[in-house]
Scaffold this motif. Sequence first.
Motif, short mmCIF file in Angstrom:
data_model
loop_
_atom_site.label_atom_id
_atom_site.label_comp_id
_atom_site.label_asym_id
_atom_site.label_seq_id
_atom_site.Cartn_x
_atom_site.Cartn_y
_atom_site.Cartn_z
N GLN A 38 78.32 9.62 73.19
CA GLN A 38 77.70 9.84 74.50
C GLN A 38 76.45 10.71 74.37
O GLN A 38 75.44 10.45 75.02
N ALA A 39 76.53 11.76 73.54
CA ALA A 39 75.38 12.65 73.37
C ALA A 39 74.22 11.92 72.69
O ALA A 39 73.05 12.17 73.01
N ALA A 40 74.53 11.05 71.74
CA ALA A 40 73.46 10.27 71.10
C ALA A 40 72.75 9.40 72.12
O ALA A 40 71.51 9.33 72.14
N ASN A 41 73.51 8.75 72.98
CA ASN A 41 72.90 7.92 74.02
C ASN A 41 72.07 8.76 74.99
O ASN A 41 70.97 8.37 75.38
N GLU A 42 72.61 9.91 75.38
CA GLU A 42 71.92 10.76 76.34
C GLU A 42 70.60 11.28 75.80
O GLU A 42 69.63 11.43 76.56
N THR A 43 70.53 11.56 74.51
CA THR A 43 69.32 12.13 73.91
C THR A 43 68.41 11.06 73.30
O THR A 43 67.41 11.39 72.66
N GLY A 44 68.77 9.79 73.48
CA GLY A 44 67.91 8.73 72.98
C GLY A 44 67.92 8.57 71.48
O GLY A 44 66.90 8.18 70.88
N HIS A 45 69.07 8.84 70.84
CA HIS A 45 69.18 8.71 69.39
C HIS A 45 70.04 7.49 69.03
O HIS A 45 71.05 7.21 69.69
N GLY A 46 69.64 6.79 67.98
CA GLY A 46 70.54 5.82 67.39
C GLY A 46 71.67 6.57 66.70
O GLY A 46 71.53 7.76 66.37
N LEU A 47 72.78 5.89 66.45
CA LEU A 47 73.95 6.56 65.86
C LEU A 47 74.31 5.90 64.54
O LEU A 47 74.58 4.69 64.48
N LEU A 48 74.32 6.71 63.49
CA LEU A 48 74.75 6.27 62.16
C LEU A 48 76.03 7.02 61.82
O LEU A 48 76.03 8.24 61.72
#
Length: 339
Positions: A38-48
Motif C-alpha cells: 500500500q505504501a509503495a502505491n501511495e508514494t508512486g513506487h514500483g514494488l520489487l
Amino acid sequence: MKVNPEQLFALLCAFIPKRLPVLITGPAGVGKSDIVDQAANETGHGLLISHPVVEDPTDSKGLPFPMGNIARFLPFGDLERALSATTPLLWFLDDLGQASPAVQAAKMQLLLARRIGEHVLPDCVTFVAATNRRSDNAGVTGILDPVISRFATVVELEPTIDAWTGWAVRSNVPAELIAFLRFRPDLLYVQKKSRDIENSASPRTWGFVAKTMGVVQKDLELISYAGSVGEAAATELISFLGIYRQLPSPDAILLSPDSAPIPETPAALYAVSTALAAHSTEGNFDRVLTYNDRLIGEGHREFAALLARDAIRRKPELQNTHAFIRAQGSALGQIIRGQ
C-alpha cells in the motif's frame, strides 16, 4: 518500538520518498507485506519483492563472467532489475531474518553504500525489509547487528482491531465476521504456543475465513474455520453466528425502523449495527439513520457510531445523501465527528 498499521503506513510514506530504509518486525500474518504494498502505491513506487531466505550469498554480487583477460560480476535477477531502474522502485526484502548470516551480510553494502562491487544503485531505489521475531516459530535466528544498524529505523507492527475492521469494511468482508471480531477483539491475533502443524488466529487467517464464509455448508463450518484460525477461535465464531442468524434481518429492520426491536446484549448489538451498515444504500439510508437515532436514544452511542462509520467506509457516496447531511447537526453528527 511498537506501531499500529496506520502508524506504519504513515511512517513508510514519509521515509520511502527520502530513500531511508525501514526494517519491520512482527508476528506472521499481521499485514506487514500488505502495508508495504500500500505504501509503495501511495508514494508512486514500483514494488520489487525479494526473499533472501532462498538466495545464495553470491546472488547479491552477480555472476563472474570473463571479459578478455579479466572477469566482471554481471548482475542478474532482482539485482539486475534494481540496477536498471529508472523510475521510483521500492526493493522489499521479505523474511530477511530467515536468511542465513552469509546472505544477510551480502546485503550490508547494498543497504548502506547503495552499491555492490562496481555496480551502483540508482537514486530512485529505496529499501524496506520485514522479518518475523525469534519467538514466532518462523525459523528466525536473528539479524546481524551490522545489518540492523543500516536501517534508518526499526519498528514492530502490532495488529489492532480498528485497523483490521477498517480494512475489512472497505474489502466487503462478511458483516458477521466483522461483528464477531469487534465483539472478541482479543481473538484477532493469538500467539501460537505449540509447534504442531495447525493454524492460529491472525489477520491473515481471518482473511481466509472471510473467503470461505458462504462457500462451505453449515455442517462443515467448524471444520473449515478451525483449520484457518484454530479450534478455540472457530468454536466461538460458530456460537456467535448462532446468535447472528437468529436476529431480525436487516431488511426486516428497515421495513419498520421506528419500531424494530433493539437488541440488549453486546454481541447482538455488534451484529445488528454491522449488518445494517453492510446493507446501507443511498435509497434506504434515511431508514438506517432512523434506527440509528433510536440506538442513541437507548444509550448505545458506540454502536450508533460503528454503524454510521462502517456505512460511510463501504459507500462514501452516502455522505452526499439528504439524510446524512441533515444528521450532521444532530447527536449522530457529533458522534461521527468524535465529539
